[in-house]
Design an enzyme around this catalytic site. Sequence first.
Site, PDB file in Angstrom:
ATOM      1  N   LYS A  74      79.000 -41.606  -9.963  1.00 43.35           N
ATOM      2  CA  LYS A  74      79.115 -42.091  -9.533  1.00 43.35           C
ATOM      3  C   LYS A  74      79.413 -41.287  -8.029  1.00 43.35           C
ATOM      4  O   LYS A  74      79.229 -41.199  -6.903  1.00 43.35           O
ATOM      5  CB  LYS A  74      79.841 -43.307  -8.604  1.00 43.35           C
ATOM      6  CG  LYS A  74      79.720 -44.340  -7.136  1.00 43.35           C
ATOM      7  CD  LYS A  74      80.295 -45.587  -7.157  1.00 43.35           C
ATOM      8  CE  LYS A  74      81.826 -45.668  -6.573  1.00 43.35           C
ATOM      9  NZ  LYS A  74      82.314 -46.090  -6.463  1.00 43.35           N
ATOM     10  N   ASP A 123      77.112 -47.915  -6.900  1.00 39.93           N
ATOM     11  CA  ASP A 123      77.871 -49.186  -6.766  1.00 39.93           C
ATOM     12  C   ASP A 123      77.844 -50.292  -6.666  1.00 39.93           C
ATOM     13  O   ASP A 123      76.891 -50.315  -7.065  1.00 39.93           O
ATOM     14  CB  ASP A 123      78.146 -48.364  -5.122  1.00 39.93           C
ATOM     15  CG  ASP A 123      77.406 -49.110  -3.965  1.00 39.93           C
ATOM     16  OD1 ASP A 123      76.642 -49.404  -4.156  1.00 39.93           O
ATOM     17  OD2 ASP A 123      78.741 -49.163  -2.959  1.00 39.93           O
TER      18      ASP A 123
END
Length: 211
Positions: A121, A139
């Site tokens: 991420k 996320d």
Amino acid sequence: MTLKDKAGKIRQILSSAYPDVKTQLDYKTPFQLLVATILSAQCTDRQVNQVTPVLFLRLSSPGDFAEADIATIEKLIHSTGFYHNKAKNIRLCSEMLVNRFHGRVPDTLEELIQLAGVGRKTANVVLGAAFGKPGIVVDTHVARISGRLGLTRNQDPEKIELDLMALIPKKSWNAFCLRLIYFGREICKARKPGCPSCPLLYLCPYPEKTR
């Protein structure tokens, strides 16, 4: 309608709703963005943006962070939460940048995820915002909304990433994820989604919709 067609309609609607999107973290360099993204774990972008001006005034380069006392870093980032672990990761990450990459933030996923505190991420945030390279940022908003919309049945972030990569054109990866994040903050919230005002309502199979 195929799943890919549905994803295309979702992308079109979100593009109209949020035409101009960018990361909400303030930064001037790839290194600042890397540090800010590490700090944003379990913390709001707004809070990170309150911390980083003072932080980067005191410590501006990977070398500065690598040589700083860990207690100094902890004090400067305390209000972002989980500051012991974040300080440790940022310092170790900075040491790795100095020792392995000559103080430069690498611009490939494979190299970024070698750094302490950097998962896929964080790496994809840096690749997209700092280097303009396509990446899927999974996320909590992206994971939640892509599941509610039926774009994935997976809960593992890496599997969600792969599912979205197959549905969204590569050139749109960064913007699509940012739009999901904007949408998640404004409408499709975790506890109380704003379904009555949702432009994607007719495309959403989420069984707990509120009308």
